[in-house]
Scaffold this motif. Structure first.
Motif, PDB file in Angstrom:
ATOM      1  N   ASN A 188      12.854  15.613  -3.257  1.00 36.79           N
ATOM      2  CA  ASN A 188      11.698  15.920  -3.045  1.00 36.79           C
ATOM      3  C   ASN A 188      10.795  15.287  -1.996  1.00 36.79           C
ATOM      4  O   ASN A 188      10.821  13.885  -1.976  1.00 36.79           O
ATOM      5  CB  ASN A 188      10.648  16.060  -4.460  1.00 36.79           C
TER       6      ASN A 188
ATOM      7  N   LEU B 262      14.846  14.229  -8.194  1.00 36.92           N
ATOM      8  CA  LEU B 262      14.299  14.614  -9.580  1.00 36.92           C
ATOM      9  C   LEU B 262      15.247  14.147 -10.719  1.00 36.92           C
ATOM     10  O   LEU B 262      15.008  14.010 -11.932  1.00 36.92           O
ATOM     11  CB  LEU B 262      14.245  16.306  -9.339  1.00 36.92           C
TER      12      LEU B 262
ATOM     13  N   ASN C  57      12.987   3.947 -16.706  1.00 34.34           N
ATOM     14  CA  ASN C  57      13.555   3.773 -18.107  1.00 34.34           C
ATOM     15  C   ASN C  57      15.139   3.789 -17.769  1.00 34.34           C
ATOM     16  O   ASN C  57      15.764   3.639 -18.780  1.00 34.34           O
ATOM     17  CB  ASN C  57      13.068   4.471 -19.083  1.00 34.34           C
TER      18      ASN C  57
ATOM     19  N   TYR D 173      12.423  -0.401 -17.262  1.00 33.41           N
ATOM     20  CA  TYR D 173      11.800  -0.660 -18.721  1.00 33.41           C
ATOM     21  C   TYR D 173      12.445  -1.059 -19.877  1.00 33.41           C
ATOM     22  O   TYR D 173      13.445  -0.256 -19.957  1.00 33.41           O
ATOM     23  CB  TYR D 173      10.826   0.587 -18.859  1.00 33.41           C
TER      24      TYR D 173
ATOM     25  N   GLU E 141       0.858  -1.190   0.007  1.00 28.02           N
ATOM     26  CA  GLU E 141       0.076   0.091  -0.174  1.00 28.02           C
ATOM     27  C   GLU E 141       0.857   1.244   0.061  1.00 28.02           C
ATOM     28  O   GLU E 141       0.343   2.543  -0.049  1.00 28.02           O
ATOM     29  CB  GLU E 141      -1.001  -0.058   1.187  1.00 28.02           C
TER      30      GLU E 141
ATOM     31  N   ASN F 257       4.212   3.781  -4.280  1.00 24.31           N
ATOM     32  CA  ASN F 257       3.541   4.662  -5.202  1.00 24.31           C
ATOM     33  C   ASN F 257       4.792   5.256  -5.951  1.00 24.31           C
ATOM     34  O   ASN F 257       4.857   6.484  -5.695  1.00 24.31           O
ATOM     35  CB  ASN F 257       2.535   5.478  -4.733  1.00 24.31           C
TER      36      ASN F 257
ATOM     37  N   SER G 283       7.974  14.468   0.731  1.00 27.40           N
ATOM     38  CA  SER G 283       6.610  14.846   0.954  1.00 27.40           C
ATOM     39  C   SER G 283       5.933  13.784   2.165  1.00 27.40           C
ATOM     40  O   SER G 283       6.393  12.899   1.935  1.00 27.40           O
ATOM     41  CB  SER G 283       5.563  14.771  -0.192  1.00 27.40           C
TER      42      SER G 283
ATOM     43  N   LYS H 124      11.740  11.504  -3.181  1.00 27.11           N
ATOM     44  CA  LYS H 124      11.779  11.052  -4.666  1.00 27.11           C
ATOM     45  C   LYS H 124      13.002  12.101  -5.216  1.00 27.11           C
ATOM     46  O   LYS H 124      13.086  13.169  -4.848  1.00 27.11           O
ATOM     47  CB  LYS H 124      10.571  11.532  -5.457  1.00 27.11           C
TER      48      LYS H 124
ATOM     49  N   ASN I 108       5.237   7.202  -9.666  1.00 32.15           N
ATOM     50  CA  ASN I 108       4.712   7.543 -10.685  1.00 32.15           C
ATOM     51  C   ASN I 108       3.442   6.875 -11.289  1.00 32.15           C
ATOM     52  O   ASN I 108       3.592   6.476 -12.132  1.00 32.15           O
ATOM     53  CB  ASN I 108       5.569   7.578 -11.728  1.00 32.15           C
ATOM     54  N   GLY I 109       2.546   6.453 -10.245  1.00 30.51           N
ATOM     55  CA  GLY I 109       1.420   5.490 -10.361  1.00 30.51           C
ATOM     56  C   GLY I 109       1.502   4.099 -10.458  1.00 30.51           C
ATOM     57  O   GLY I 109       0.850   3.320 -10.825  1.00 30.51           O
ATOM     58  N   MET I 110       2.694   3.680 -10.600  1.00 26.26           N
ATOM     59  CA  MET I 110       2.927   2.381 -10.394  1.00 26.26           C
ATOM     60  C   MET I 110       2.883   1.701  -8.919  1.00 26.26           C
ATOM     61  O   MET I 110       3.250   2.201  -7.983  1.00 26.26           O
ATOM     62  CB  MET I 110       4.625   2.139 -10.855  1.00 26.26           C
ATOM     63  N   MET I 111       2.267   0.797  -8.987  1.00 28.06           N
ATOM     64  CA  MET I 111       2.007  -0.050  -7.755  1.00 28.06           C
ATOM     65  C   MET I 111       2.429  -1.678  -8.001  1.00 28.06           C
ATOM     66  O   MET I 111       2.592  -2.055  -9.095  1.00 28.06           O
ATOM     67  CB  MET I 111       0.685   0.075  -7.374  1.00 28.06           C
ATOM     68  N   LEU I 112       2.631  -2.322  -6.907  1.00 35.50           N
ATOM     69  CA  LEU I 112       2.850  -3.616  -6.950  1.00 35.50           C
ATOM     70  C   LEU I 112       1.712  -4.477  -7.262  1.00 35.50           C
ATOM     71  O   LEU I 112       0.841  -4.365  -6.161  1.00 35.50           O
ATOM     72  CB  LEU I 112       3.669  -4.165  -5.955  1.00 35.50           C
TER      73      LEU I 112
END
Lengths: 478, 271
Positions: free
Chosen positions: B222, B237, B260, B51, B11, B14, B224, B235, B16-20
């Motif tokens: 970054n 940059l 990538n 990727y 949970e 997260n 948060s 994160k 870039n929108g990727m989850m396991l």
């Protein structure tokens, strides 16, 4: 332990949504006859939880806690604003706060009201803006200047005579008109908030110039809607405008769905697509006859079974091409000698163009396809990941479900890397001519040759005898 | 991320929108437990995903006695066979930064790096690199610049060995908001007394690593707080796709990279 402010805020929202839903329930019980009408008026909230479940299966999506809070927040938005449909667009990271973005269709009444407002404000301005505004400023300056000189006249006896100031010959290009609400890039309205539960803030409509500048720059969001945007081609507006421009770009290039998922509003109008007015701006809606594709088709790396349903934004920054000469045709009578240069209309890919037409970047196709499960093909779904806008994904089951989502920094992948726009070359101060051209200094030999060439003509020989004698003397000296 | 806790961390992840997804976790848990048993590793961590064109690379790290130097990286595309990555060479680490095109998914592929030799019209002299070496070099670049841990998570023992702290209990809420509480997992590049003496409450066993607040430019990390301030996300940059999370006041923390494998050179323009 002290709870952050957002917790309280969210708690308050929860109670509000709860009370509203209770009220709806009661109304439903009391006036069951009116149920049908109410249903049509009720805003439609796209089922985020269900879609997120599918995304999670494919390896993307939002954490459950966030997703549920967002779903409630979307309902909140639907209750408060005049909205017909709400969809979760995605999440955009910022350096201090993140943005959650909701994509919204307004109700017809609200849209009509906004269009009227827009026409009142801008339609007379379209001619007025580009003609009235600059002269206004000029006149003011003239007036100001005039007053000053009048006051100063008695004080200054004789103003020194100066050559006239050079005048700038640069004229600003005619501003490209903004697309009206409900059309092109402004078809949808976007609401954002920093935390699910905070009040949603509507983003202003985007102008073509903002899109043009946003394409030439890279910048991270900060999370503050009023933050300054300092970029080289100067950006008009604050971060809320920049965010809106980025969302418009992302929305245009990453809204995809399986072929046939959406269909044009009514098939008869397809002939009008090439017409200039309203062409390519046809409404589309979910296709009731959509049957779904097989997974093999959806996963095909040629991507012919996936189409764009976001309208391509032209170089102009509009989805519908605007003819810069159209307005000039009326004024041609005055300045006929110039004659508007016909500009070839820009055209982009049509709506519902397959993804196979997308440009590749450095040998990488624009989208990568993945299957969610290799073990259980019956449950599997196809997931597409954008390589141009990292963070944009879309899924489709072999049934009738499909959705796209963006979670990322709002940055485009532009290999090898970003290079800022170069400053334009400075204009020439003088007309280039022999007077201002630089040239090599003459050498001594050149000067000598010049001197000899320009010697006064030798005096005519008066007496041959004297001349001979002089020569002889020289020889003797040697 | 510790592979035995993947289900709990699901949970929190997260990037870039990727989850396991559940299937990925099951596969990883099974195959990496096997890897750990066969190679007698003290810890096995899931490192992330790179990727490629057809199939993505999944990377795992095996850690033995020394948490800094005794690391082995494995890669797979099908979760059946985990291949050992070679040690990254300095030359390849440099070349990997220059290569812009995507990974192909075939580790034995030989790729040509288009560097300055191309400009001099000597395309034959462009250095050639195997994709496996590029993979190793890219991972090592990311680890050097973006591999981080919370302060106290890695300890230096009196005998000089560096271990993962078994009794780690997490940062407090106020500590977690400071970039100074996060340290690079790499051989320190600053002088030892710089790292030690910039803190009031220095501790010889914890503060031997470089802290990330000294990275240039100052906004490149970054930080948060999410879920009402209970989880901290970091994160980078420079490496979009890298994520570090830490649940405040608990030992739960993990690093993940999904991307990538390209360094973002536009950071000065972004801020």
């Amino acid at each position: 332990m002290k709870f952050p402010k957002t917790t309280e805020c969210r708690h308050w929202r929860f109670t509000l949504v709860a009370s509203k839903s209770e009220k709806l329930d009661q109304e439903g019980e009391e006036e069951q006859e009116l149920d049908l009408e109410e249903d049509t008026e009720k805003p439609r909230v796209v089922d985020l939880i269900e879609h997120n479940g599918y995304f999670r299966e494919g390896g993307y999506g939002l954490p459950d806690s966030e997703c549920y809070a967002l779903y409630i927040a979307l309902h909140m938005l639907a209750i408060k604003e005049p909205i017909s449909t709400v969809r979760f667009f995605g999440k955009i990271f910022g350096t201090k706060m993140n943005y959650y973005v909701a994509e919204v269709d307004l109700t017809i009444e609200e849209l009509d009201r906004r269009i009227r407002e827009f026409e009142l404000k801008d339609m007379p301005g379209e001619e007025g803006l580009d003609e009235d505004k600059p002269p206004d400023a000029g006149e003011e300056q003239k007036e100001l200047g005039g007053e000053e000189t009048k006051e100063e006249k008695p004080k200054v006896p004789v103003p020194p005579k100066l050559p006239p100031l050079p005048k700038s010959t640069w004229t600003p290009p005619i501003p490209i008109p903004v697309e009206r609400p409900g059309q092109g890039v402004n078809k949808k309205v976007f609401y954002v908030c920093n935390q699910p539960g905070e009040p949603w803030v509507v983003l202003p409509d985007v102008t073509p110039d903002q899109i043009r500048v946003a394409r030439l720059t890279v910048r991270c969001m900060t999370g503050d809607l009023d933050a300054e945007v300092l970029t080289f081609p100067p950006f008009e507006g604050t971060e809320r405008n920049y965010l809106r421009a980025q969302i418009a770009r992302i929305h245009a290039s990453t809204s995809i769905s399986p072929q046939g998922f959406f269909t044009f509003g009514s098939g008869e109008e397809e002939e009008d697509i090439d017409l200039e007015e309203g062409g390519g701006d046809l409404a589309f809606s979910p296709n009731p006859y959509y049957r779904g594709h097989t997974l093999k088709d959806l996963l095909d790396s040629n991507l012919t079974y996936w189409v764009h349903h976001g309208r391509y934004i032209l170089k102009q920054g509009r989805t519908l091409w605007w003819n810069p000469n159209a307005g000039m045709d009326e004024g041609v009578e005055e300045e006929e000698d110039e004659g508007p240069v016909p500009i070839p209309p820009e055209s982009g890919p049509m709506l519902f163009t397959p993804l196979s037409e997308d440009a590749r970047i450095e040998g990488l196709p624009a989208w990568s396809t993945r299957i969610s499960s290799t073990l259980v093909p019956e449950r599997a779904l196809a997931v597409l990941r954008s390589n141009i806008w990292p963070g944009a994904v879309a899924y489709s089951t072999s049934g009738k479900k499909s959705e796209c989502l963006y979670v990322g920094w709002g940055l485009k992948n532009q290999p090898p890397n970003f290079s800022p726009l170069q400053l334009a070359l400075p204009q020439d101060e003088y007309i280039i001519g022999p007077e201002v051209m630089e040239m090599a200094d003459p050498t001594f030999a050149d000067e000598e040759a010049y001197r000899i060439a320009h010697l006064p003509p030798p005096p005519p020989p008066e007496l041959p005898g004297e001349g001979e004698g002089f020569a002889l003397e020289e020889e003797e000296e040697d | 991320m510790n592979i035995h806790k993947l289900w709990e961390y699901k949970e929190y992840v997260n990037v870039n929108g990727m989850m396991l997804s559940s299937e990925l976790i099951s596969l990883l848990h099974n195959s990496l437990t096997m890897l750990q048993v066969e190679n007698h590793f003290l810890h096995v961590q899931y490192w992330g995903q790179l990727y490629a064109l057809d199939a993505d690379y999944h990377i795992a790290v095996g850690i033995n006695r020394d948490a800094l130097t005794d690391r082995k990286y494995y890669y797979t595309t099908d979760f059946k066979f985990w291949g050992l990555l070679p040690k990254s060479k300095k030359k390849y680490k440099h070349l990997a930064l220059l290569t812009t095109y995507p990974f192909s998914g075939d580790p034995s592929l030989k790729i040509k790096v288009l560097d300055e030799a191309l400009d001099e019209n000597n395309p034959d002299r462009c250095p050639v690199m195997k994709e496996e070496s590029r993979l190793a070099a890219t991972i090592s670049n990311i680890c050097d610049e973006a591999g981080i841990c919370a302060r106290g998570q890695i300890l230096k023992q009196p005998d000089g060995t560096i271990v993962i702290n078994p009794n780690y209990y997490g940062l407090t809420g106020s500590e977690a908001k400071l970039l100074k509480s996060y340290l690079h997992i790499r051989t320190p590049q600053h002088r030892w007394n710089t790292n030690l003496l910039t803190r009031q409450d220095y501790n010889y066993s914890m503060d031997f690593l470089d802290s990330i607040d000294q990275d240039i430019p100052s906004g490149c990390w970054n930080l948060s707080l999410e879920q009402n301030g209970s989880v901290v996300y970091l994160k980078s940059l420079y490496w979009p796709g890298m994520m570090y999370f830490h649940k405040v006041r608990t030992p739960e923390a993990g690093f993940l990279y999904v991307g990538n494998g390209r360094k973002n050179l536009d950071v000065p323009f972004l801020l």
